[in-house]
Motif scaffolding. Structure first.
Motif, short mmCIF file in Angstrom:
data_model
loop_
_atom_site.label_atom_id
_atom_site.label_comp_id
_atom_site.label_asym_id
_atom_site.label_seq_id
_atom_site.Cartn_x
_atom_site.Cartn_y
_atom_site.Cartn_z
N THR A 75 0.87 -1.20 0.00
CA THR A 75 0.00 0.00 0.00
C THR A 75 0.89 1.23 0.00
O THR A 75 1.07 1.87 1.05
CB THR A 75 -0.93 -0.01 1.22
N GLU B 11 -3.30 2.95 1.12
CA GLU B 11 -4.65 2.86 0.56
C GLU B 11 -5.65 2.17 1.49
O GLU B 11 -6.86 2.37 1.34
CB GLU B 11 -4.60 2.10 -0.77
N ASN C 204 0.56 4.18 -0.89
CA ASN C 204 -0.09 5.42 -0.46
C ASN C 204 -1.04 5.19 0.71
O ASN C 204 -1.97 5.96 0.93
CB ASN C 204 -0.84 6.04 -1.64
#
Length: 744
Positions: A503, A507, A505
């Motif tokens: 992930t 997410e 970012n």
């Protein structure tokens, strides 16, 4: 007879000469050449400025050794060096030095073999001289047997003279564990792009000259003697401690050493060392070898470096970074003991990893620290100028005392949530057993979300580890069937890998709403999982109707760990079953393709198996919508009414059936699972083979929020988002707005 003749011819002139000469003439023939330099001892006397050193040589009992034959290099401190030494020690002259100290000074100044300056920088490897790779040489000094008190009991101890590797011997009889002396010659320093910064980091009050021996300067090099070479130095050097001795004697690092001694040091009786000691001392005491755990990168009391070749200690050394007590105590309290009540409750591998994080199997020069990795293959995270509070050049390596710990990935990543919590030993065992999962989840430079089931959750689902047989066990909660070994391990490995999600970012920090994401590493893709209104699930959870709930979470430096009440289960039903379920829904846009699949002869309605598609193999199903199938009928690609596009799902003959089968196969993409996340792009083989057995391909074009497929005739089929990304076993099923067609 031939050998005898050769012998006679060789020596007969000498015999003739000797039988016809007087004793005086014979003595003159064998006399020492007039132009031969005197031995080291006599040469030191002749130089006139080594009176203190020659006195110590006599006190140490080395006059006879250095006054005759041999092959030595002597780093000889001159009288001015001794005057400084006397002042430092508060003594008047050499007569105040005892024989033990004299022996240390003399032996440590003696290097085996004779080396001129130009050879000191060359490494005597097993393939010959290697230029400008050496900065150390083995000396005549060694510590030998030592009297120590261990756990309140006195004992005779000798250090390991090898690294304690699995299957090896940490102590080799006959090897005295001689200490090395370090020097800084211009050829080596230039070849390795080192300079005064590196030298003065260890010796801040000395001057780098291009030929230094530890903290001293060579003021007169290459003084030739009959039995070696003398280099005059302006400083007296006592044998430095090795890394083990430095740790043992430094109160600022006592916590670090205590953790080592309590967990990773053993004192092992050695019969051969005992025999040697008893023969030498006439004592009945037994000898114990101080042995470091074999999981460590090196043994801090081994003076021999790796001993991969006999002289590899000339060209390299160990490095140990040691946090001071205050910094380490904070780490112990805030990290190691976050979930354990006491240090003695921690598994041994945690200590092994912690110390390996601070070890480098190489000499870490200060100016080049960014080029080194620790024993865990991590970059060094110590700022040499700001974090190092003490730098010592020891007999077997470099010692850096630090105001901070080496912040290893293992203690600050999402992996840590399992690793440092006794409630997650099953997951940790799998991560650590060579699966590669530890390396993925602990990569502190990449963000991950970890869905982590506890031991209790895993055992309730039938997973366990049999310590006595060293194997994984799985017992199905539904059937009671048990599998062991590699099959059980493969099962738990797969469900745990589903919970490691890149992930970048972050997410998945918000699990409200819904979405889909791929687990696993980019180089080793996992399976797709979904989230919806705070729950997560994989294909198997959909089949079993048991989505995973979040029990809590913990944020680490590279992401978030979610504690879960279930595993992200994979599907054990054939992908055709999942396709059938979608296709038989009311007004399903998958219906026409599925009917053609059934009539193709590729589909087993009883099991849901599709010929050529195996469980556990990545696939992407590209399913044309009903409208796209109608167009294929109109185009004459599939049987049916070419005017209305109504399909005829019952093939009229074998040729028509084969055409349907080929059409269907071309829409099953093998070896890769593609979604609208941009992770998979490029040509991907299909299930269809040509009549010559050659593979056929479809081009995948993926970007975040977009996905399309292009056949060899450049026909484009775009996915229909609301009807795509259906989960199946290692497979995603997509609905597209066009059909694909293989053409020659």
């Amino acid at each position: 007879m031939k050998r005898i003749i050769r012998y006679y011819l060789l020596f007969s002139p000498l015999i003739f000469f000797l039988t016809n000469c007087s004793k005086k003439e014979v003595d003159e023939y064998y006399a020492r050449p007039d132009d031969l330099e005197p031995p080291i001892y006599q040469q030191l006397e002749a130089q006139g400025n080594f009176q203190n050193l020659t006195k110590l040589i006599e006190i140490a009992g080395y006059k006879d050794i250095l006054g005759k034959a041999g092959y030595w290099t002597m780093m000889a401190p001159n009288d001015a060096a001794f005057e400084d030494y006397f002042q430092e020690q508060g003594i008047s002259d050499a007569s105040s030095i005892d024989s033990l100290t004299a022996s240390k000074i003399v032996k440590y100044a003696l290097i085996y073999n004779a080396f001129r300056t130009e050879r000191l920088s060359d490494y005597q490897s097993n393939i010959g001289w290697e230029e400008d790779l050496a900065f150390r040489r083995r000396t005549a000094y060694y510590d030998g047997f030592q009297e120590k008190v261990v756990d309140g009991s006195p004992m005779i101890v000798v250090g390991s003279n090898r690294n304690n590797v699995e299957g090896g011997d940490p102590y080799i009889p006959g090897d005295n564990n001689n200490k090395y002396i370090t020097y800084f010659v211009e050829e080596y320093m230039n070849a390795t792009t080192l300079g005064s910064y590196d030298y003065n980091f260890f010796f801040p009050n000395a001057t780098y000259t291009g030929f230094n021996v530890l903290g001293g300067e060579v003021v007169n090099a290459d003084i030739v003697a009959e039995n070696g070479i003398i280099h005059e130095v302006n400083k007296v050097s006592l044998p430095p401690l090795n890394i083990d001795q430095k740790l043992e004697e430094s109160p600022n690092y006592s916590l670090f050493y205590d953790l080592l001694e309590d967990n990773l040091i053993n004192y092992v009786f050695d019969e051969e060392a005992t025999t040697t000691y008893q023969n030498y001392t006439r004592s009945s005491d037994q000898v114990y070898v101080k042995v470091y755990d074999p999981a460590l990168s090196f043994s801090p009391n081994n003076e021999n470096f790796l001993k991969a070749t006999d002289n590899d200690g000339q060209s390299d050394a160990y490095t140990l970074i040691v946090p001071e007590n205050a910094a380490l105590q904070v780490f112990v309290d805030e990290v190691l003991l976050k979930n354990y009540e006491a240090l003695d409750k921690l598994p041994k591998y945690i200590f092994e990893d912690f110390f390996n994080a601070h070890m480098v199997q190489g000499a870490v020069w200060p100016s080049k620290i960014s080029g080194y990795s620790n024993a865990l293959d991590e970059d060094i995270r110590i700022d040499m100028d700001n974090d190092v509070i003490e730098a010592k050049l020891l007999s077997n390596g470099f010692f850096y005392g630090s105001s901070k710990i080496q912040e290893s990935n293992l203690f600050y990543s999402v992996y840590t949530s399992a690793y440092l919590d006794p409630g997650f030993t099953l997951a940790t065992r799998l991560f650590n057993d060579g699966s590669g999962y530890r390396e993925i989840a602990s990569n502190i430079y990449s963000n991950y979300t970890l869905f982590l089931p506890s031991d209790e959750v895993l055992m309730n689902l039938g997973y366990d580890y049999d310590i006595n047989r060293s194997e994984w066990v799985y017992v199905s909660p539904e059937t009671g069937n048990e599998v062991r070994g590699s099959l059980a391990r493969a099962r738990i490995a797969r469900v745990l890998y589903n919970g490691i999600v890149p992930t970048p970012n972050m997410e998945l920090n918000d699990l409200s709403g819904s979405g889909i994401i791929r687990s696993g590493d980019f180089d080793l893709p996992g399976e797709y999982i979904k989230w919806e209104n705070g729950q997560v699930f994989a294909a198997g959870n959909e089949v079993l109707d048991n989505k995973v709930n979040i029990l809590g979470y913990e944020d680490q430096r590279n992401g978030r760990t979610y504690y879960i009440d279930n595993v992200l289960e994979y599907s054990e039903e054939f992908q055709g079953v999942d396709l059938a379920a979608i296709a038989t829904e009311t007004d399903s846009q998958y219906a026409f393709f599925f009917e053609f699949l059934k009539s193709s002869g590729l589909y087993d309605e009883a099991s849901g198996a599709i010929d050529g598609i195996e469980l556990g193999t990545p696939f992407t199903f590209v399913i044309p919508s009903n409208s796209a199938i109608r167009q294929a009928v109109i185009d004459g690609v599939l049987p049916g009414d070419a005017v209305t596009g109504d399909p005829n799902f019952v093939p009229a003959n074998d040729t028509e059936r084969e055409g349907i089968a080929n059409f269907v196969k071309y829409h099953f993409l093998a070896t890769r699972t593609a979604s609208d996340d941009g992770l998979i792009n490029g040509l991907t083989e299909t299930l269809l083979k040509t009549e010559f057995g050659e593979k056929t391909y479809v081009n995948i074009v993926s970007a975040p929020g977009d996905l399309s497929f292009v056949d060899e005739g450049n026909r484009i089929a775009n996915y229909i988002p609301l009807e795509s990304n259906h989960l199946a076993d290692r497979t995603l099923i997509h609905l597209v707005d066009n059909y694909l067609l293989y053409t020659e």
